[in-house]
Design an enzyme around this catalytic site. Structure first.
Site, short mmCIF file in Angstrom:
data_model
loop_
_atom_site.label_atom_id
_atom_site.label_comp_id
_atom_site.label_asym_id
_atom_site.label_seq_id
_atom_site.Cartn_x
_atom_site.Cartn_y
_atom_site.Cartn_z
N LYS A 1 -4.35 -6.15 16.00
CA LYS A 1 -4.97 -5.04 15.28
C LYS A 1 -6.17 -4.46 16.06
O LYS A 1 -6.48 -3.28 15.92
CB LYS A 1 -5.42 -5.51 13.89
CG LYS A 1 -4.25 -5.69 12.92
CD LYS A 1 -3.71 -4.34 12.47
CE LYS A 1 -2.71 -4.45 11.34
NZ LYS A 1 -2.32 -3.13 10.80
N TYR B 1 -2.61 -11.99 14.85
CA TYR B 1 -2.62 -10.79 14.00
C TYR B 1 -3.89 -9.96 14.26
O TYR B 1 -3.83 -8.76 14.53
CB TYR B 1 -2.55 -11.19 12.52
CG TYR B 1 -2.80 -10.05 11.58
CD1 TYR B 1 -1.78 -9.21 11.19
CD2 TYR B 1 -4.08 -9.79 11.08
CE1 TYR B 1 -2.00 -8.14 10.33
CE2 TYR B 1 -4.32 -8.74 10.22
CZ TYR B 1 -3.28 -7.91 9.86
OH TYR B 1 -3.51 -6.85 9.02
N THR C 1 -8.20 -3.40 10.04
CA THR C 1 -8.44 -4.51 9.10
C THR C 1 -9.70 -5.30 9.39
O THR C 1 -10.12 -5.43 10.55
CB THR C 1 -7.23 -5.48 9.15
OG1 THR C 1 -7.63 -6.76 8.66
CG2 THR C 1 -6.74 -5.71 10.56
N GLU D 1 -9.82 -8.34 9.45
CA GLU D 1 -9.46 -9.51 10.27
C GLU D 1 -9.95 -9.34 11.71
O GLU D 1 -10.09 -10.31 12.44
CB GLU D 1 -7.94 -9.71 10.29
CG GLU D 1 -7.41 -10.56 9.18
CD GLU D 1 -7.83 -12.02 9.25
OE1 GLU D 1 -7.59 -12.67 10.29
OE2 GLU D 1 -8.41 -12.52 8.27
N ASP E 1 0.81 -1.22 0.00
CA ASP E 1 0.00 0.00 0.00
C ASP E 1 0.84 1.27 0.00
O ASP E 1 0.43 2.29 -0.56
CB ASP E 1 -0.92 0.03 1.23
CG ASP E 1 -1.94 -1.10 1.21
OD1 ASP E 1 -1.96 -1.88 0.24
OD2 ASP E 1 -2.73 -1.19 2.18
#
Ligand code: G4F
Length: 327
Positions: free
Chosen positions: A155, A151, A126, A128, A14
């Site tokens: 986040k 992960y 995210t 996720e 990104d």
């Protein structure tokens, strides 16, 4: 005076797309890079922005380096895109993932709070974080989090810390809750690029199979080049906020496989795909699909590249890359 932006994760997928957008808008772009023995600038070079970025040294796990960078650059905008971003690796490296993705964000927020409190801050949050939450088949800004990996958990911490700095210190901080976004710059470990690279190799006679963990998980896949525009738009608003960025459509890994083989004219994809338990995850996120009403209404943002166009773009780029290597 030129506006300035500090982008962490500048060598990832990104970062270079965002840098390109900001440079086109006449920003001065600082890109944070951590120490590597052999840094690779392939991604910014691929987009033709390498020479225009001013690289600054720092690491999310080293607070003093962040203080130094924030203090010396005093950017108008900070985009935190740096992360241990591969979900699959986060079970093996849970502590590192936490130090970079969670505590690293706290350090960066603190550096901004003390040394450049008017900088606007974007956090790469995210989908996720939603994990198993999938009440009506969609996830949006009000959906509760149920992360399924170290992960995702790291986040969620960073998400709430970003909200908390806004609420506690009145700082301009935003979370972009981005669903999966892909491009020719995607790392080779991620399933989309693994598939398009594999399909390109099979088409050129350089490989026979692709080994995948699971064909069933569903993802809302968009194009990274579209998604960086949403990051920028969030920081241009009068008020900070948190936004889901997605296409609103979902496809399975198998759909992606089929589309990639179709793009090169191979119909019997089953012959080339092997299921391999090494790539299965201890806990899977089965279904992601974002509802984008808020970002469409408040940011005026809409994705431009469709799923089919994205798959074709990635396959084409991999074929070109391999052909270049062969000659
Ligand atoms: O491409 P993936 O590794 O991406 P994943 O786990 O969805 O995470 C990506 O998107 C997140 C946003 O939702 C980001 F936060 C994160 O940083 C990253 O960019 O896997 C996609 C799906 C998963 O369900 C995975 O289990 O594909 C499944 N899959 C099946 N076989 C595989 C494989 N994934 C990989 N990487 N390799 C396989 O062989």
């Amino acid at each position: 005076m030129k506006k300035t932006a500090l982008v962490t994760g500048i060598l990832g997928q990104d970062g270079p797309y965002l840098a390109k957008l900001l440079l086109e808008k006449d920003y001065k772009v600082y890109g944070l890079i951590r120490r590597y023995s052999n840094p690779t600038f392939e991604n910014p070079e691929y987009l033709g922005v390498h020479d225009q970025i001013e690289y600054v040294d720092g690491d999310l796990t080293d607070e003093s380096s962040l203080i130094n960078v924030v203090k010396t650059t005093r950017p108008d905008e900070v985009y935190n895109l740096a992360a241990q971003s591969f979900v699959g690796a986060s079970w093996q490296q849970a502590k590192l993932t936490t130090e970079v993705n969670a505590l690293g964000v706290l350090s960066l927020l603190n550096a901004i709070k003390f040394f450049s409190p008017t900088s606007k801050f974007y956090q790469a949050s995210t989908s996720e974080m939603f994990g198993l939450s999938n009440d009506d088949g969609y996830q949006d800004e009000d959906t509760p989090f149920h992360p399924r990996s170290p992960y995702g958990i790291s986040k969620v911490y960073a998400y709430w810390m970003t909200v908390n700095f806004r609420e506690s210190y009145n700082m301009f901080t935003c979370n972009g809750i981005l669903f999966n976004h892909e491009s020719p710059l995607r790392g080779i470990q991620f399933v989309t690029r693994k598939i398009t690279d594999g399909v390109a190799k099979i088409k050129l006679g350089l490989a026979d199979d692709i080994h995948l963990g699971d064909l069933d998980p569903k993802r809302d896949w968009g194009f990274a080049g579209d998604y960086v525009e949403a990051m920028y738009l969030m920081l241009q608003k009068e008020e900070p906020g948190d936004y889901v960025i997605a296409t609103g459509q979902t496809h399975s890994v198998q759909d992606f496989v089929e589309a990639a083989f179709t793009a090169v004219g191979i119909s019997d994809w089953k012959k080339h795909v092997k299921l391999d338990p090494r790539f299965q995850r201890p806990a899977e996120v089965p279904h992601l699909r974002g509802r984008v009403e808020k970002s469409q209404a408040r940011l005026g943002w809409k994705p431009k590249v469709t799923f089919e166009e994205l798959v074709k773009m990635m396959v084409k780029a991999d074929i070109e890359r391999l052909e270049k290597k062969e000659h």
